[in-house]
Design an enzyme around this catalytic site. Structure first.
Site, short mmCIF file in Angstrom:
data_model
loop_
_atom_site.label_atom_id
_atom_site.label_comp_id
_atom_site.label_asym_id
_atom_site.label_seq_id
_atom_site.Cartn_x
_atom_site.Cartn_y
_atom_site.Cartn_z
N CYS A 45 0.82 -1.13 0.07
CA CYS A 45 -0.08 -0.09 -0.09
C CYS A 45 0.74 1.22 0.00
O CYS A 45 1.27 1.79 1.11
CB CYS A 45 -0.88 -0.07 1.16
N CYS A 57 -0.35 4.03 1.98
CA CYS A 57 -0.37 3.94 3.61
C CYS A 57 1.34 4.19 4.12
O CYS A 57 1.68 4.80 5.12
CB CYS A 57 -0.41 2.57 4.22
N ASP A 58 2.05 3.63 3.28
CA ASP A 58 3.55 3.70 3.64
C ASP A 58 4.47 4.39 2.91
O ASP A 58 5.68 4.42 3.44
CB ASP A 58 3.90 1.99 3.68
#
Ligand code: NAP
Length: 330
Positions: free
Chosen positions: A133, A136-137
């Site tokens: 992701c 997200c990261d």
């Protein structure tokens, strides 16, 4: 007892909820405890959902869908389904909290989960430089050198997004031609921080505490080499989430939940399916939303039939008579 429970909160689940709620079916949406909103929560700008000419962020689109479903009376629960009992006329849904909910019908809209490469270092270093992701990261890879694995729209989108943070982004693809749409390809080709690594398969991910690189195998001549990296984003597609029903509902050879023709009727009367979990081909937010609409309309029809005479589901009866329904497609 409910009239309908919807499992899943992506575009299919929420669209089914909007339609079911507007039909006064008082739907319960089991939205998941950590993945509520589905795959679009991991997406940045959605440029191809009609009605948003300036694009909309994936999480914002999902918040709007939820708001719209709740406005008409859908109830959303942030919990996970741990087991299903769907054989009889009453469908039982057991949640992680231990609570059990019952309904006359179910819409199964659990979507799909990111596919894994399936190599040893991948699971060992997941969360330590291996990610599925970018939204997200990505932030953790400021001024780092990273790679995105895959050649589809997801890989192009993630790589382009990651150039906001990383100093360099390799796109590692197993062929010399991309699967991604032309517009996404061109965007990636034009980006100076992106370098393509063609005809290469990732056969190992290196590192003890964190990712330090990958081993690449040339898919043409079989030669191997190492590439130093700080992170690896895997974007090689998704698999339908069918673990709750793999022994309860008929599946297609592609692993999606089988539905009867263009309807959402599964192999079990009173259980309907929609979205990525039934779709091996298109898997777009807008097709999932359309599929959720179909499921809600099928539920309405099914419940009306029950109300009239406790009549058996006509599509269900039809399905029982099919010799090899899976070959009929969707
Ligand atoms: P996809 O289109 O199925 O592409 C998967 C890519 O990963 C392919 O290039 C494939 O290689 C590669 N791959 C698959 N298994 C692999 C493995 N084990 N090892 C190495 N590489 C592997 O999946 P996606 O990119 O996630 O897209 C899924 C759907 O969502 C598509 O319909 C796409 O259009 C849509 N989508 C749309 C957008 C957008 O419009 N903004 C954004 C993201 C996704 P091969 O090409 O060799 O098969």
């Amino acid at each position: 007892m409910r009239q309908v429970i919807i499992i899943g909160s992506g575009p299919a689940g929420y669209t089914a909820a909007i339609y079911a709620a507007r039909a006064n079916l008082n739907p319960l949406v089991v939205a998941s405890s950590v993945e509520a909103g589905g795959e679009l929560m991991n997406t940045t700008e959605v440029e191809n959902f009609p009605g948003f000419p300036e694009a909309i962020m994936g999480p914002d689109l999902m918040a709007k869908m939820q708001e719209q479903a709740e406005r008409f009376g859908a109830e959303v629960l942030y919990d996970d389904v741990v087991s299903l009992d769907i054989d009889g006329p009453v469908k039982k849904v057991t949640l992680g909290s231990g609570a059990t909910h019952e309904a006359d019908s179910l819409v199964f809209a659990t979507g799909s989960a990111p596919r894994k490469i399936g190599i040893e270092g991948e699971s060992r270093l997941s969360g330590r430089g291996v990610s599925y992701c970018a939204t997200c990261d990505g932030f953790f890879f400021r001024e780092r050198v990273i790679a995105v694995v895959g050649g589809g729209d997801s890989a192009m989108e993630e790589a382009t997004f990651l150039t906001k943070f990383a100093s360099k982004v390799y796109i590692i693809h197993r062929r010399d031609e991309l699967r991604a749409s032309k517009i996404m390809q061109e965007r990636a080709f034009k980006n100076e921080k992106i370098e393509f690594v063609w005809n290469s398969a990732v056969v190992d991910i290196l590192g003890d505490e964190a990712v330090t690189g990958v081993v690449l195998e040339d898919t043409v001549d079989g030669s191997r080499r190492e590439l130093a990296l700080d992170g690896v984003f895997v974007a090689i597609g998704n698999d339908p989430r069918t673990h709750l029903v793999h022994d309860k509902l008929r599946l297609t050879p592609e692993g999606t939940v089988w539905v009867d023709g263009r309807s959402s009727h599964t192999s079990v009367p009173g259980v309907f399916a929609a979205g990525d979990v039934i779709d091996p081909t298109y898997r777009q937010a807008v097709t999932a939303a359309g599929s959720g609409t179909v499921a809600a309309l099928d539920v309405e029809h099914y419940l009306a039939g029950l109300g009239e005479a406790g009549a058996p589901d006509p599509a269900g009866a039809e399905i029982d008579g099919l010799a090899d329904a899976a070959t009929l497609g969707r």
